[in-house]
Scaffold this active site. Sequence first.
Site, PDB file in Angstrom:
ATOM      1  N   ASP A 141       0.843  -1.190   0.000  1.00 48.07           N
ATOM      2  CA  ASP A 141       0.000   0.000   0.000  1.00 48.07           C
ATOM      3  C   ASP A 141       0.877   1.238   0.000  1.00 48.07           C
ATOM      4  O   ASP A 141       1.821   1.335   0.798  1.00 48.07           O
ATOM      5  CB  ASP A 141      -0.915  -0.015   1.234  1.00 48.07           C
ATOM      6  N   HIS A 148      -3.783  13.885   1.381  1.00 49.78           N
ATOM      7  CA  HIS A 148      -3.956  12.971   2.524  1.00 49.78           C
ATOM      8  C   HIS A 148      -2.716  13.034   3.423  1.00 49.78           C
ATOM      9  O   HIS A 148      -2.834  13.174   4.646  1.00 49.78           O
ATOM     10  CB  HIS A 148      -4.177  11.545   1.999  1.00 49.78           C
ATOM     11  N   GLU A 213     -10.395   3.538   4.337  1.00 50.66           N
ATOM     12  CA  GLU A 213      -9.596   4.383   3.453  1.00 50.66           C
ATOM     13  C   GLU A 213     -10.003   4.086   2.016  1.00 50.66           C
ATOM     14  O   GLU A 213      -9.945   2.943   1.573  1.00 50.66           O
ATOM     15  CB  GLU A 213      -8.090   4.122   3.633  1.00 50.66           C
ATOM     16  N   GLU A 215      -9.397   3.792  -1.587  1.00 45.51           N
ATOM     17  CA  GLU A 215      -8.193   3.643  -2.403  1.00 45.51           C
ATOM     18  C   GLU A 215      -8.523   2.932  -3.716  1.00 45.51           C
ATOM     19  O   GLU A 215      -9.593   2.348  -3.871  1.00 45.51           O
ATOM     20  CB  GLU A 215      -7.142   2.811  -1.644  1.00 45.51           C
ATOM     21  N   ASP A 247      -8.934   0.108   2.604  1.00 47.89           N
ATOM     22  CA  ASP A 247      -7.880  -0.269   3.551  1.00 47.89           C
ATOM     23  C   ASP A 247      -8.380   0.081   4.959  1.00 47.89           C
ATOM     24  O   ASP A 247      -8.074   1.145   5.500  1.00 47.89           O
ATOM     25  CB  ASP A 247      -6.608   0.505   3.192  1.00 47.89           C
ATOM     26  N   ARG A 251      -7.334   3.459  13.917  1.00 45.02           N
ATOM     27  CA  ARG A 251      -6.513   4.659  14.136  1.00 45.02           C
ATOM     28  C   ARG A 251      -5.884   4.707  15.525  1.00 45.02           C
ATOM     29  O   ARG A 251      -4.780   5.247  15.684  1.00 45.02           O
ATOM     30  CB  ARG A 251      -7.359   5.912  13.914  1.00 45.02           C
ATOM     31  N   GLN A 254      -3.025   2.331  15.448  1.00 43.91           N
ATOM     32  CA  GLN A 254      -2.008   2.902  14.556  1.00 43.91           C
ATOM     33  C   GLN A 254      -1.171   3.976  15.249  1.00 43.91           C
ATOM     34  O   GLN A 254       0.056   3.994  15.151  1.00 43.91           O
ATOM     35  CB  GLN A 254      -2.703   3.494  13.318  1.00 43.91           C
ATOM     36  N   LYS A 267      -3.562  -2.158  10.396  1.00 40.80           N
ATOM     37  CA  LYS A 267      -3.950  -2.208   8.982  1.00 40.80           C
ATOM     38  C   LYS A 267      -4.190  -3.618   8.468  1.00 40.80           C
ATOM     39  O   LYS A 267      -4.799  -3.783   7.418  1.00 40.80           O
ATOM     40  CB  LYS A 267      -2.812  -1.607   8.138  1.00 40.80           C
ATOM     41  N   THR A 271      -8.585  -5.925   4.472  1.00 41.99           N
ATOM     42  CA  THR A 271      -8.565  -4.970   3.368  1.00 41.99           C
ATOM     43  C   THR A 271      -9.571  -5.496   2.348  1.00 41.99           C
ATOM     44  O   THR A 271      -9.447  -6.638   1.917  1.00 41.99           O
ATOM     45  CB  THR A 271      -7.165  -4.910   2.717  1.00 41.99           C
ATOM     46  N   GLU A 388      -9.556  12.152   8.347  1.00 36.23           N
ATOM     47  CA  GLU A 388      -9.477  13.499   7.783  1.00 36.23           C
ATOM     48  C   GLU A 388     -10.818  14.225   7.851  1.00 36.23           C
ATOM     49  O   GLU A 388     -10.876  15.402   8.195  1.00 36.23           O
ATOM     50  CB  GLU A 388      -9.051  13.428   6.316  1.00 36.23           C
TER      51      GLU A 388
HETATM   52 MN    MN Z   1      -3.981   2.801   3.148  1.00 42.41          MN
END
Ligand code: MN
Length: 441
Positions: A141, A148, A213, A215, A247, A251, A254, A267, A271, A388
């Site tokens: 990834d 971002h 996420e 993507e 993904d 948080r 993370q 993560k 996915t 975000e």
């Molecule tokens: Mn990602």
Amino acid sequence: MIETNNTHDENLKSWIESANAPDTDFPIQNLPFCVFARACTYESVRVGVAIGDFVLDVYACYESCLFDDESFTVAVGTNNYCLDHSIMKKNQNLQSAFRRRLVEILSADADEDTQKNVKRNLLPIDEVQFYMPAHIGDYTDFYCSIFHATNVGSMFRPENPLLPNYKFVPIGYHGRASSVVISGTEIVRPKGQNRADETAPPQFVACKNLDYEMEVGFFVGKPNELGETISIDDAEAHIFGLCLVNDWSARDIQAWEYQPLGPFLAKNFATSISPFVVTMEALAPFRTEAFVRDENDPPPLDYLSSDANEKAGGFDINLEVYILTEKMRDENSEPFLLSRSNTKDLYWTPAQTLAHHASNGCNLQTGDLMATGTVSGREKTERGCLLELTWRGKEPIQLPNGETRRFLEDGDEIIMKGFCERAGFRRIGFGECRGVVLPTE
Ligand code: MN
């Protein structure tokens, strides 16, 4: 770079009426590949192609002698249970010839016998269960959106949001291939270390700040040998096609674990990918210039730079993320749009990420998945994850039914969509990538 040709003609029509609907994701100009089986049966999985409201059983067509050219036997005739053992690893000329043959048999001009023959091998898309399109040996990834990267960086390092390597290195991390799942798979909220209270030791609890996420991913087609690099101009010949990727990210886990080696358990619990792989050839009309760098930005190093990439290395793919909470489902509400963004705003192109990945001689294999990282744009409405959108939970999102969200709650479903539109060409879509969050077990 694949040029547009008569398979992209916007006036091409199919004898399958649903493929001619203006809003279908799967007109005859698209023809994305998938792997499927008839739902609720023990029939074996096989390669298919989406067309209108149907999936075409490619192997059954081969058995019906619709692909009698010997080269197609090689493409579809053996080991037909996943793309990396069939069309995905073939060269682009053969892939292209196969696309032309598919257009011939599906086109409104096809003779009656052909239509009758093909019709027997069509399954309604809602009677089909989808499986992983390829055996993904490795998943990487990237972090291609400068918007971002700047947003996330400014939350954690307000004085220094963008690290000095960002404009030189396509930043990435090795994800986990075994937990990549097909759209529709339920996502169990992971447990992990949370250190919300910095004065106390971390606790091992259910993830509190679960996120998605938005993507886009691409599958490697042609492999390279260990020790062999791939030039930026050859990079696209190694890309088979694109799909949507979610993904899922924890948080809170993370924030505690990511230094100094990057994401790990935050993560790799799941996915999700969409079932349809849209080929590079189908995307030919929707190419754009690479990101136009600020005049104060450094140019990419030579091995990441070429005229062709600069002119047309980007993809104009519109992305949308929707949420459907449990309460909204109970109320029969429509999913709520969280954001819209576009891959044309990515700082790094897929060709650059692939050339970079192989630049040290790392061998990429047919079926490997690489993803762009969260696709965010300049605007607030273009932020591709909740981290975000809610600014780390500080600005909750108001849903029309009065609910609010900082991060995902149990029962929430995330629905991702992608499509391409350009004047003079037919709209094509990526289908959906969906996943419901289940409580921690
Ligand atoms: Mn990602």
